[in-house]
Design a protein around this motif. Structure first.
Motif, PDB file in Angstrom:
ATOM      1  N   PHE A 283      67.074  46.692  36.943  1.00  0.00           N
ATOM      2  CA  PHE A 283      68.175  45.765  36.690  1.00  0.00           C
ATOM      3  C   PHE A 283      69.433  46.265  37.399  1.00  0.00           C
ATOM      4  O   PHE A 283      69.770  47.454  37.285  1.00  0.00           O
ATOM      5  N   PRO A 284      70.155  45.391  38.088  1.00  0.00           N
ATOM      6  CA  PRO A 284      71.432  45.828  38.655  1.00  0.00           C
ATOM      7  C   PRO A 284      72.430  46.178  37.554  1.00  0.00           C
ATOM      8  O   PRO A 284      72.284  45.742  36.405  1.00  0.00           O
ATOM      9  N   ARG A 285      73.425  46.987  37.906  1.00  0.00           N
ATOM     10  CA  ARG A 285      74.484  47.349  36.957  1.00  0.00           C
ATOM     11  C   ARG A 285      75.826  47.033  37.573  1.00  0.00           C
ATOM     12  O   ARG A 285      75.998  47.145  38.782  1.00  0.00           O
ATOM     13  N   MET A 286      76.758  46.678  36.756  1.00  0.00           N
ATOM     14  CA  MET A 286      78.075  46.298  37.226  1.00  0.00           C
ATOM     15  C   MET A 286      79.075  46.715  36.155  1.00  0.00           C
ATOM     16  O   MET A 286      78.785  46.566  34.963  1.00  0.00           O
TER      17      MET A 286
ATOM     18  N   TYR B  98      83.226  37.603  39.160  1.00  0.00           N
ATOM     19  CA  TYR B  98      82.723  36.379  38.514  1.00  0.00           C
ATOM     20  C   TYR B  98      83.668  35.827  37.449  1.00  0.00           C
ATOM     21  O   TYR B  98      83.390  34.810  36.842  1.00  0.00           O
ATOM     22  N   GLY B  99      84.754  36.552  37.173  1.00  0.00           N
ATOM     23  CA  GLY B  99      85.705  36.072  36.175  1.00  0.00           C
ATOM     24  C   GLY B  99      85.145  36.055  34.774  1.00  0.00           C
ATOM     25  O   GLY B  99      85.614  35.340  33.889  1.00  0.00           O
ATOM     26  N   ASN B 100      84.113  36.878  34.519  1.00  0.00           N
ATOM     27  CA  ASN B 100      83.315  36.714  33.324  1.00  0.00           C
ATOM     28  C   ASN B 100      82.587  38.023  33.056  1.00  0.00           C
ATOM     29  O   ASN B 100      82.100  38.659  33.994  1.00  0.00           O
ATOM     30  N   ASP B 101      82.514  38.411  31.782  1.00  0.00           N
ATOM     31  CA  ASP B 101      81.791  39.658  31.502  1.00  0.00           C
ATOM     32  C   ASP B 101      80.296  39.417  31.275  1.00  0.00           C
ATOM     33  O   ASP B 101      79.568  40.350  30.940  1.00  0.00           O
ATOM     34  N   LYS B 102      79.863  38.191  31.448  1.00  0.00           N
ATOM     35  CA  LYS B 102      78.418  37.927  31.394  1.00  0.00           C
ATOM     36  C   LYS B 102      78.038  36.989  32.536  1.00  0.00           C
ATOM     37  O   LYS B 102      77.614  35.844  32.307  1.00  0.00           O
TER      38      LYS B 102
ATOM     39  N   LEU C 248      71.103  41.749  34.082  1.00  0.00           N
ATOM     40  CA  LEU C 248      72.211  42.542  34.630  1.00  0.00           C
ATOM     41  C   LEU C 248      72.804  43.380  33.508  1.00  0.00           C
ATOM     42  O   LEU C 248      73.058  42.879  32.409  1.00  0.00           O
ATOM     43  N   TRP C 249      72.992  44.671  33.785  1.00  0.00           N
ATOM     44  CA  TRP C 249      73.746  45.497  32.830  1.00  0.00           C
ATOM     45  C   TRP C 249      75.222  45.441  33.190  1.00  0.00           C
ATOM     46  O   TRP C 249      75.576  45.723  34.338  1.00  0.00           O
ATOM     47  N   VAL C 250      76.056  45.091  32.240  1.00  0.00           N
ATOM     48  CA  VAL C 250      77.503  45.228  32.438  1.00  0.00           C
ATOM     49  C   VAL C 250      77.927  46.444  31.626  1.00  0.00           C
ATOM     50  O   VAL C 250      77.626  46.540  30.422  1.00  0.00           O
ATOM     51  N   VAL C 251      78.560  47.406  32.297  1.00  0.00           N
ATOM     52  CA  VAL C 251      78.886  48.687  31.639  1.00  0.00           C
ATOM     53  C   VAL C 251      80.394  48.939  31.679  1.00  0.00           C
ATOM     54  O   VAL C 251      81.140  48.179  32.289  1.00  0.00           O
ATOM     55  N   ASP C 252      80.800  50.031  31.019  1.00  0.00           N
ATOM     56  CA  ASP C 252      82.205  50.450  31.030  1.00  0.00           C
ATOM     57  C   ASP C 252      83.144  49.371  30.496  1.00  0.00           C
ATOM     58  O   ASP C 252      84.170  49.045  31.107  1.00  0.00           O
TER      59      ASP C 252
ATOM     60  N   ALA D 265      85.076  52.369  27.258  1.00  0.00           N
ATOM     61  CA  ALA D 265      84.139  52.877  26.258  1.00  0.00           C
ATOM     62  C   ALA D 265      82.762  53.073  26.878  1.00  0.00           C
ATOM     63  O   ALA D 265      82.451  52.497  27.917  1.00  0.00           O
ATOM     64  N   ASN D 266      81.948  53.884  26.229  1.00  0.00           N
ATOM     65  CA  ASN D 266      80.542  53.965  26.599  1.00  0.00           C
ATOM     66  C   ASN D 266      79.820  52.784  25.960  1.00  0.00           C
ATOM     67  O   ASN D 266      78.989  52.930  25.078  1.00  0.00           O
ATOM     68  N   ALA D 267      80.199  51.601  26.422  1.00  0.00           N
ATOM     69  CA  ALA D 267      79.669  50.363  25.838  1.00  0.00           C
ATOM     70  C   ALA D 267      79.103  49.508  26.947  1.00  0.00           C
ATOM     71  O   ALA D 267      79.591  49.549  28.075  1.00  0.00           O
ATOM     72  N   TYR D 268      78.063  48.767  26.603  1.00  0.00           N
ATOM     73  CA  TYR D 268      77.314  48.035  27.630  1.00  0.00           C
ATOM     74  C   TYR D 268      76.744  46.761  27.041  1.00  0.00           C
ATOM     75  O   TYR D 268      76.468  46.670  25.851  1.00  0.00           O
ATOM     76  N   ASP D 269      76.592  45.777  27.900  1.00  0.00           N
ATOM     77  CA  ASP D 269      75.943  44.521  27.516  1.00  0.00           C
ATOM     78  C   ASP D 269      74.771  44.278  28.450  1.00  0.00           C
ATOM     79  O   ASP D 269      74.845  44.600  29.635  1.00  0.00           O
TER      80      ASP D 269
END
Lengths: 582, 582
Positions: free
Chosen positions: B270-273, B282-286, B424-428, B468-472
């Motif tokens: 999976f890509p990470r961003m 993308y103007g969007n966190d998802k 897609l992983w969204v991190v940080d 944070a060490n937080a991810y979606d």
């Protein structure tokens, strides 16, 4: 990375490799020049070794400052132990530590984190997160997981679909008390938490789902008896186009599968017994049949002999206690005291010693001769060396009392072997039971249970005698499941509601959706629900469900760890349109 | 026995055998001398045939009296169909009926029980048990079951233990509103239903459970937006001794497994961003990355050119719409109206037509020449034949607006293919987000999320910048899971509570048990929770979660089928020590 392997994994073939482990400090032995530490995680214990010759000085120092339950990460080489410990799987090796990181400190725990702990129930519950570190508790939870996974696999293979039914439903006054949930968006209205998904699973059958199951939390706001929880878990199941026989066979299959997979025990076809027979032979609708001590009814041979206590009794009934003749007079007196305790409530107990020479000596020799007592022995199946215990009184009461005595004696005699599994179907339960308080009949199972069709006319003349297509699965003297064939037509359901004292309006308001559903093509259906907490406990060889629940509540329904229930904000109350009444 | 096989099972190799089937009457074709009936159950449809020559007269008669959705049981011989139906698996055969039993009658259903029904949403919800008979709804529920079973199998194989956490817990004012449950036994006190098992799963980590999961109902008393449910299901997971990387890899594994097992789709790594990058591109966190149309920031090339709208804007940003140059003036005006709708809220939109000959024609030709517009095309990646849409304004606002436009256009252009899966992983993620209403920072994820340790000092100087060490986990433009590495030491947790505006007393009252637990050896830990309803919907190629819930609630939180919530008895209120305030 915190670890390359776990504390349960290393064996002698790993000797020479360098590993990183993380876990809790279970035990420290500090000989000054040498320190051994037992490092624990979920998977096991691995011994760490630090010594003056081989361990860097600063690591030796920091090892000396560790305490019980510290969380540490170590790296080191796997070496052969000088003195092996055959008691644990990693007993052949130890880790010569070269790096040590303290991940977290720990205060001294309020009780020892050992298999046998010094912590009392209350303390263990308050610090349940520490209690769970103890092997017996942790293993119980893992065991529960294994059981639920096997249930899901088995039922899925059989074509059952797990469907989640809602938790926020509607309160119905029938049955036990509901927990309710005030609605903020609908002022003055409440949801209720389900006591079971009963109506929803029936609607799924009307919806053609054919085979449904769900492992689901249920809720009952009851005054808690010992070992009852306000929230408990059910394996809830329903099938369409089935007769009782289909349901029994399907769930006998499930139970056999669990006994085989989980316990390695093969059980042949489960015996079946009617409710009436169970009451007559064991005084109990969930008899433990791992042992005998069956009831012998003595009215024929004990009444009309001038012993008024028996003559005036509805039922005179006894059991033979194997080897009981060896009890001293004092021990027997204690037994009599035991049955007279308020929890049992007998007025007294008659006993007969069966001597080794074939003669009898009873506490009522004044009224009964050897011939009489021989008949008692025949009826109770007593042999030389046994003790016959006899109670008398109103039928239901005396059966309950003698059943309690039977279970108590079996316990004392070690006849309730937790490694023996004796399942039993009890069938043909009464449809109704008389409630003294309200002076009317209640549904014994629930109002959706189908009476035996041929007995419906009896409802008018002798309602207590009407039997239902209802069944319980009993395992080792515990009811682990119960179910029934349901009513699937509107007229019969309306008649049942009427019979149970619902006005048509009440029935419509509370169960209108179900009655409506029955008008659109409801199939014949039936099902069963297992009490998961108890099932797991019994499979685990125990009977206390609390030991198999991660975060149980106490007998006042409180979670003493998080301190719930608790007060809520005035603001919250206001939003819910509620005021507290003192 | 109601059936020997099901309505989906018979094939030409069964011809000649005698079978019994049960099910619902789906369709009747009555030619007088011959009647065909489609009999339906969960497993399929089988055609029944009755004819004057071969069917007993009374059975012919009773077949004529059947209606749609009647429940019947038939016995007959499997024969070859004269005209086969290749569209259904049983299309080669039919049943020549010799016995017919009507198991239940049915009123005419309020809507047709067909794949495409004439029933509106409200009607279908009121009669959900009939709606479930429809293939699409039934198949969605079966699909959900398959997904949850695979999740359980996969995680169990990976060593995760499913532990049930309590539903009756304690209310905490942080986060969304709790549903509460008045306690009868503890007057004036309330339980709360969990918004998630967050604290309990952390306590299980403190308890050494190491790897936990649970598929569990959660509850939020929110004003319902479209497609939100007051009760929803999470796949809740937690692991000890892990860093972010471990969690991402584990649940990437789960997601890949599901895509493979359930959809037959193989997805590479999976890509990470980062969150910042996702917002910028993308103007969007998802972001939905199944298609391009990435943002091009135009400040450098669009500001300081006398166009005041852009000059005064914090951000000028555009996207290239593939093939958009073919839009008529009228269509573009409609697009401008669309972005000006209150739900989007842009003040206007600048556009540039990219002509096939390489020239540009924009709505702001007064201010920008071909060289300027060439740079815009470069920044947005526009090709000849595209349309560049440009919005401007405050950064966060304009990004949200352009993101909405991007999604709308992608939908219209058919770029959101439900059979393509782009995880897609969204991190940080930021640790905190500013709340206008309360004028202070709130935890973006929840108060237990660990800030990036090296950024903790920033909390004092520039709190909004702390990551944070937080991810979606994002799938096709939907957040299907979110998690974080947690705080595992008491001081950091106390600091966070302090930071979030809890007094030490409040923190102690609400989370004292967790803070205490952290003193007894808490391991580093982290986890994730998936929204099961949405995950299943997206895997099923849809985005409406309600279609994947057996008994959903409407937008007022009501169950219109059972009519809940509802009033409760005065007696019940009294036992709960409550009074309703008007």
């Amino acid at each position: 990375m915190y670890r390359t392997t776990t504390c349960g994994a290393l064996r002698s073939n790993n000797i020479g490799s360098v590993v990183t482990l993380s876990g809790w400090v279970q035990k420290i032995r500090d000989k000054g020049f040498m320190i051994w530490i037992d490092l624990r995680d979920r998977y096991g214990i691995t011994q760490l070794i630090f010594d003056e010759d081989r361990t860097p000085k600063e690591i030796m120092e920091s090892a000396k400052n560790l305490g019980r339950e510290y969380v540490i990460q170590v790296t080191g080489k796997v070496i052969e132990r000088a003195s092996k410990n055959p008691a644990i799987p990693t007993g052949d090796i130890e880790i010569l530590v070269t790096e040590l990181i303290v991940l977290n400190h720990a205060k001294t725990p309020p009780f020892t984190i050992e298999n046998e702990t010094d912590g009392g129930e209350d303390l263990r519950m308050k610090y349940r997160y520490l209690d769970i570190r103890r092997n017996p508790v942790k293993e119980n939870l893992i065991f529960r997981h294994r059981v639920t996974l096997e249930v899901r696999k088995y039922l899925s293979n059989e074509g059952f679909i797990e469907v989640e039914t809602p938790y926020l439903i509607k309160s119905t006054p029938e049955g036990a008390r509901d927990f309710v949930v005030p609605s903020r968006m609908n002022a003055g209205q409440f949801y209720a938490l389900p006591q079971s998904p009963q109506t929803f699973k029936q609607l799924l059958m009307v919806g053609g789902m054919d085979k449904y199951f769900q492992i689901v939390k249920c809720f009952r706001d009851e005054d808690l008896r010992a070992d009852r929880q306000p929230e408990f878990t059910q394996i809830d199941c329903e099938m369409a186009f089935v007769e009782q026989e289909d349901v029994l066979n399907t769930f006998e299959g499930l139970t056999k599968h669990l006994l085989k997979e989980i316990k390695g025990v093969t059980v042949e076809k489960f015996p079946r017994m009617t409710y009436d027979e169970a009451m007559q032979r064991y005084g109990n609708d969930k008899p433990d049949i791992r042992f005998g001590m069956e009831f012998g009814e003595l009215n024929d041979v004990a009444q009309h002999k001038n012993f008024n206590v028996f003559n005036s009794a509805e039922l005179v009934v006894g059991i033979a206690v194997p080897g009981g003749n060896k009890y001293s007079r004092k021990e027997i007196d204690k037994l009599i005291d035991w049955v007279k305790r308020p929890q049992v409530g007998a007025l007294g107990m008659v006993y007969v010693r069966c001597n080794e020479d074939g003669s009898y000596k009873s506490s009522v020799d004044k009224f009964y001769d050897q011939d009489d007592l021989t008949k008692w022995a025949e009826k109770t199946g007593a042999n030389a060396g046994d003790l016959i215990c006899v109670l008398s009184g109103e039928k239901d009461t005396v059966r309950a009392q003698l059943s309690a005595l039977r279970m108590e004696l079996a316990e004392r005699l070690g006849l309730r072997n937790p490694n023996v599994f004796a399942p039993l179907w009890v069938v043909d339960f009464p449809l109704l039971e008389w409630d003294e308080e309200t002076q009317r009949y209640h549904a014994m199972h629930h109002p959706f249970t189908s009476p035996k069709p041929e007995q419906i006319p009896l409802l008018k003349t002798n309602p207590g005698a009407v039997k239902a297509n209802a069944y319980d699965l009993v395992l080792n003297g515990n009811e682990i499941g119960g179910g029934s064939i349901r009513i699937h037509n509107k007229q019969t359901q309306a008649m049942m509601f009427d019979y149970l004292g619902f006005t048509p309006e009440e029935a419509k308001e509370q169960f209108g959706f179900l009655m409506n559903a029955f008008e659109y093509g409801a199939p014949p259906h039936g099902g069963i629900a297992f009490g998961l907490d108890r099932l797991v406990a019994i499979l685990g060889g125990q009977e206390t469900i609390r030991d198999f629940i991660a975060f149980p509540k106490n007998n006042s329904g409180r979670d003493v760890m998080i301190d719930a229930p608790a007060k809520i904000d005035q603001e919250q109350l206001k939003e819910l349109h509620l005021k507290i009444e003192n």
